[in-house]
Design an enzyme around this catalytic site. Structure first.
Site, PDB file in Angstrom:
ATOM      1  N   ARG A 249      58.089  21.424  30.559  1.00 57.37           N
ATOM      2  CA  ARG A 249      59.364  21.366  29.847  1.00 57.37           C
ATOM      3  C   ARG A 249      60.302  22.488  30.294  1.00 57.37           C
ATOM      4  O   ARG A 249      61.490  22.261  30.535  1.00 57.37           O
ATOM      5  CB  ARG A 249      59.114  21.448  28.335  1.00 57.37           C
ATOM      6  CG  ARG A 249      60.389  21.409  27.539  1.00 57.37           C
ATOM      7  CD  ARG A 249      60.168  21.523  26.037  1.00 57.37           C
ATOM      8  NE  ARG A 249      61.463  21.659  25.405  1.00 57.37           N
ATOM      9  CZ  ARG A 249      62.124  22.808  25.296  1.00 57.37           C
ATOM     10  NH1 ARG A 249      61.589  23.926  25.727  1.00 57.37           N
ATOM     11  NH2 ARG A 249      63.313  22.840  24.733  1.00 57.37           N
TER      12      ARG A 249
ATOM     13  N   HIS B  38      44.198  22.935  26.930  1.00 58.37           N
ATOM     14  CA  HIS B  38      45.468  23.650  26.762  1.00 58.37           C
ATOM     15  C   HIS B  38      46.661  22.754  27.115  1.00 58.37           C
ATOM     16  O   HIS B  38      47.671  23.225  27.645  1.00 58.37           O
ATOM     17  CB  HIS B  38      45.466  24.924  27.609  1.00 58.37           C
ATOM     18  CG  HIS B  38      45.157  24.706  29.059  1.00 58.37           C
ATOM     19  ND1 HIS B  38      44.028  24.070  29.508  1.00 58.37           N
ATOM     20  CD2 HIS B  38      45.847  25.040  30.170  1.00 58.37           C
ATOM     21  CE1 HIS B  38      44.039  24.022  30.822  1.00 58.37           C
ATOM     22  NE2 HIS B  38      45.137  24.598  31.245  1.00 58.37           N
TER      23      HIS B  38
ATOM     24  N   THR C 192      47.937  30.818  38.346  1.00 58.54           N
ATOM     25  CA  THR C 192      47.038  31.030  37.221  1.00 58.54           C
ATOM     26  C   THR C 192      45.744  31.667  37.748  1.00 58.54           C
ATOM     27  O   THR C 192      45.492  31.688  38.958  1.00 58.54           O
ATOM     28  CB  THR C 192      46.748  29.702  36.509  1.00 58.54           C
ATOM     29  OG1 THR C 192      46.428  28.713  37.479  1.00 58.54           O
ATOM     30  CG2 THR C 192      47.934  29.252  35.687  1.00 58.54           C
ATOM     31  N   GLY C 193      44.915  32.181  36.819  1.00 59.18           N
ATOM     32  CA  GLY C 193      43.812  33.055  37.197  1.00 59.18           C
ATOM     33  C   GLY C 193      42.787  32.478  38.155  1.00 59.18           C
ATOM     34  O   GLY C 193      42.544  33.032  39.241  1.00 59.18           O
ATOM     35  N   THR C 194      42.190  31.359  37.775  1.00 60.39           N
ATOM     36  CA  THR C 194      41.103  30.831  38.592  1.00 60.39           C
ATOM     37  C   THR C 194      41.642  30.240  39.896  1.00 60.39           C
ATOM     38  O   THR C 194      41.028  30.392  40.959  1.00 60.39           O
ATOM     39  CB  THR C 194      40.310  29.768  37.812  1.00 60.39           C
ATOM     40  OG1 THR C 194      40.126  30.229  36.471  1.00 60.39           O
ATOM     41  CG2 THR C 194      38.960  29.530  38.429  1.00 60.39           C
ATOM     42  N   THR C 195      42.788  29.608  39.810  1.00 58.56           N
ATOM     43  CA  THR C 195      43.417  29.085  41.023  1.00 58.56           C
ATOM     44  C   THR C 195      43.681  30.228  42.006  1.00 58.56           C
ATOM     45  O   THR C 195      43.370  30.124  43.199  1.00 58.56           O
ATOM     46  CB  THR C 195      44.759  28.389  40.676  1.00 58.56           C
ATOM     47  OG1 THR C 195      44.501  27.309  39.778  1.00 58.56           O
ATOM     48  CG2 THR C 195      45.446  27.874  41.915  1.00 58.56           C
TER      49      THR C 195
ATOM     50  N   HIS D 228      44.428  22.207  38.487  1.00 57.99           N
ATOM     51  CA  HIS D 228      43.280  21.967  37.625  1.00 57.99           C
ATOM     52  C   HIS D 228      42.017  21.899  38.483  1.00 57.99           C
ATOM     53  O   HIS D 228      42.091  21.711  39.702  1.00 57.99           O
ATOM     54  CB  HIS D 228      43.481  20.674  36.830  1.00 57.99           C
ATOM     55  CG  HIS D 228      44.482  20.838  35.733  1.00 57.99           C
ATOM     56  ND1 HIS D 228      45.249  19.809  35.250  1.00 57.99           N
ATOM     57  CD2 HIS D 228      44.846  21.956  35.035  1.00 57.99           C
ATOM     58  CE1 HIS D 228      46.025  20.268  34.284  1.00 57.99           C
ATOM     59  NE2 HIS D 228      45.815  21.556  34.148  1.00 57.99           N
TER      60      HIS D 228
ATOM     61  N   ASP E 262      50.173  23.944  26.291  1.00 54.98           N
ATOM     62  CA  ASP E 262      50.716  24.970  27.203  1.00 54.98           C
ATOM     63  C   ASP E 262      51.238  24.311  28.481  1.00 54.98           C
ATOM     64  O   ASP E 262      52.273  24.706  29.025  1.00 54.98           O
ATOM     65  CB  ASP E 262      49.637  25.991  27.594  1.00 54.98           C
ATOM     66  CG  ASP E 262      49.106  26.760  26.405  1.00 54.98           C
ATOM     67  OD1 ASP E 262      49.511  26.462  25.268  1.00 54.98           O
ATOM     68  OD2 ASP E 262      48.276  27.668  26.618  1.00 54.98           O
TER      69      ASP E 262
ATOM     70  N   ASP F 243      49.385  29.427  32.021  1.00 58.74           N
ATOM     71  CA  ASP F 243      50.530  28.513  32.189  1.00 58.74           C
ATOM     72  C   ASP F 243      51.748  29.049  31.442  1.00 58.74           C
ATOM     73  O   ASP F 243      52.887  28.888  31.885  1.00 58.74           O
ATOM     74  CB  ASP F 243      50.175  27.120  31.650  1.00 58.74           C
ATOM     75  CG  ASP F 243      48.990  26.525  32.372  1.00 58.74           C
ATOM     76  OD1 ASP F 243      49.172  25.990  33.467  1.00 58.74           O
ATOM     77  OD2 ASP F 243      47.866  26.623  31.831  1.00 58.74           O
TER      78      ASP F 243
ATOM     79  N   SER G 172      43.940  33.083  33.378  1.00 54.58           N
ATOM     80  CA  SER G 172      43.495  31.715  33.577  1.00 54.58           C
ATOM     81  C   SER G 172      44.335  30.769  32.709  1.00 54.58           C
ATOM     82  O   SER G 172      44.786  31.170  31.622  1.00 54.58           O
ATOM     83  CB  SER G 172      42.022  31.620  33.197  1.00 54.58           C
ATOM     84  OG  SER G 172      41.584  30.289  33.366  1.00 54.58           O
ATOM     85  N   GLY G 173      44.518  29.543  33.181  1.00 53.16           N
ATOM     86  CA  GLY G 173      45.352  28.578  32.457  1.00 53.16           C
ATOM     87  C   GLY G 173      44.970  28.423  30.990  1.00 53.16           C
ATOM     88  O   GLY G 173      45.810  28.585  30.099  1.00 53.16           O
TER      89      GLY G 173
ATOM     90  N   ASP H 239      45.276  17.398  37.070  1.00 52.62           N
ATOM     91  CA  ASP H 239      44.265  16.338  37.084  1.00 52.62           C
ATOM     92  C   ASP H 239      44.709  15.287  36.075  1.00 52.62           C
ATOM     93  O   ASP H 239      44.655  15.526  34.865  1.00 52.62           O
ATOM     94  CB  ASP H 239      42.907  16.939  36.694  1.00 52.62           C
ATOM     95  CG  ASP H 239      41.829  15.874  36.601  1.00 52.62           C
ATOM     96  OD1 ASP H 239      42.127  14.694  36.861  1.00 52.62           O
ATOM     97  OD2 ASP H 239      40.697  16.239  36.260  1.00 52.62           O
TER      98      ASP H 239
HETATM   99  P1  PGA Z   1      43.189  28.145  36.265  1.00 52.72           P
HETATM  100  O1  PGA Z   1      44.244  27.435  35.331  1.00 52.72           O
HETATM  101  O2  PGA Z   1      43.838  28.370  37.581  1.00 52.72           O
HETATM  102  O3  PGA Z   1      42.867  29.448  35.589  1.00 52.72           O
HETATM  103  O4  PGA Z   1      42.016  27.232  36.357  1.00 52.72           O
HETATM  104  C1  PGA Z   1      44.829  26.227  35.719  1.00 52.72           C
HETATM  105  C2  PGA Z   1      45.240  25.465  34.508  1.00 52.72           C
HETATM  106  O5  PGA Z   1      44.404  24.730  33.977  1.00 52.72           O
HETATM  107  O6  PGA Z   1      46.358  25.586  34.058  1.00 52.72           O
END
Ligand code: PGA
Length: 123
Positions: free
Chosen positions: A96, A87, A34-37, A8, A90, A60, A54-55, A80
């Site tokens: 799970r 989301h 995930t995208g931004t990570t 996050h 998700d 996710d 992106s999440g 976080d």
């Molecule tokens: P992100 O997604 O890498 O696209 O920010 C992370 C998430 O919130 O699952």
């Protein structure tokens, strides 16, 4: 061996630092994110990652699908714990599905280090 890396926003700096510290071990496996990570890891480290959506846009769930099909062997997800996420359903689904398939899941740095030591080894 495939590992998913997710963080996050508040935890992205911690994950980038974690990747730098474990770059040799992580380079020896297939990493998705995930995208931004994934974008941040790609920009700020030398690790090759395959970023999905992106999440909040379904990333996710894509990683959850990789867990369900047996393609993804471990998930490092620095959540976080202090901020509500739009989301959340998700995220819960990903946690799970890791439990359903007995796939190692780390949600903090201590357990992330344990996954690296146990699954990837001390490269
Ligand atoms: P992100 O997604 O890498 O696209 O920010 C992370 C998430 O919130 O699952």
């Amino acid at each position: 061996m495939q590992i998913a890396l997710i963080a996050h926003d508040e935890k992205k700096p911690d994950l980038v630092e974690f990747v730098r510290e474990n770059i040799d071990q992580l380079s020896s496996v297939d990493c998705i994110s995930t995208g931004t990570t994934g974008k941040r890891i790609g920009e700020e480290t030398d690790l090759a990652v395959d970023p999905k959506e992106s999440g909040p846009l379904g990333g996710d769930m894509i990683i959850g699908a990789a867990v369900a099909t047996g393609d993804c062997n471990a998930v490092i997800f620095l959540r976080d714990p202090l901020t509500a996420q739009p989301h959340e359903p998700d995220i819960n689904a990903l946690l799970r599905v890791c439990d359903v398939h007995n796939v190692p899941l780390a949600t903090n740095l201590a357990s992330a280090n344990a996954i690296i030591d146990e699954l990837v080894g001390e490269a």
